[in-house]
Scaffold this active site. Structure first.
Site, mmCIF file in Angstrom:
data_model
loop_
_atom_site.group_PDB
_atom_site.id
_atom_site.type_symbol
_atom_site.label_atom_id
_atom_site.label_comp_id
_atom_site.label_asym_id
_atom_site.label_seq_id
_atom_site.Cartn_x
_atom_site.Cartn_y
_atom_site.Cartn_z
ATOM 1 N N ASP A 123 0.855 -1.189 0.000
ATOM 2 C CA ASP A 123 0.000 0.000 0.000
ATOM 3 C C ASP A 123 0.888 1.235 0.000
ATOM 4 O OD1 ASP A 123 -2.468 -1.352 0.105
ATOM 5 O OD2 ASP A 123 -2.409 -1.472 2.286
ATOM 6 N N ASP A 141 -6.877 -1.479 -4.772
ATOM 7 C CA ASP A 141 -7.974 -1.096 -3.875
ATOM 8 C C ASP A 141 -8.860 -0.032 -4.514
ATOM 9 O OD1 ASP A 141 -6.833 -2.783 -1.934
ATOM 10 O OD2 ASP A 141 -5.685 -1.134 -1.052
#
Length: 170
Positions: A123, A141
């Site tokens: 991330d 995402d």
């Protein structure tokens, strides 16, 4: 299955593959350019910070001891198979739905790949307002979220015409 339908669902699979490639390319770049937890500020509400997430969304079960890697892998594989079948069924008749599903599939496979290869998801996108920080996320995402929003919007734009009808007995 006609040739036209065949080409239509392969278009959506290709779209999912492009989402996967963009996600993986961005993760490869961020890992090459940043040290873990290094931050590059772009605006007062947006920055990149390299982080690793062994859990699911919002780091759910991140500290569970390792079993969650394989649990989320199995869930992602099952969801991906379901999405592949679903895209095949709607490719020619519901392009907005197929678009949404292809983004969800590409994102799911991107995070699945990370989980299998690295044991965690990479991330790096951080959005915040003053001292409130949204959990770090990645392009996979974002694609999953965009696909989900399009699916939800499509429910309101094109409600199923059969949902209010009673089934008939044959």
């Amino acid at each position: 299955m006609t040739k036209k339908v065949y080409h239509q669902y392969w278009f959506w699979y290709l779209a999912a593959f492009v989402v996967f490639l963009l996600d993986q390319g961005s993760k490869h770049w961020i890992e090459a350019a940043f040290d873990y937890n290094e931050t590059k500020v772009f605006t007062s509400f947006f920055n990149f910070t390299l982080r690793y997430n062994p859990g699911a969304a919002f780091s759910f079960l991140a500290d569970a001891g390792g079993w969650q890697r394989w649990f989320f892998t199995i869930v992602a594989v099952a969801a991906s198979v379901l999405l592949i079948v679903w895209i095949c069924r709607v490719a020619s008749s519901k392009p907005r739905e197929a678009f949404a599903l292809s983004f969800i599939l590409g994102g799911a496979v991107g995070n699945l790949y990370d989980r299998i290869i690295h044991g965690h998801v990479v991330d790096f996108i951080v959005v915040h307002y003053q001292d409130y920080y949204w959990p770090a996320f990645n392009l996979a995402d974002a694609a999953i979220s965009l696909g989900a929003m399009v699916l939800i919007a499509d429910l309101f734009i094109n409600p199923d015409k059969t949902s209010g009808e009673k089934p008939t007995n044959a």
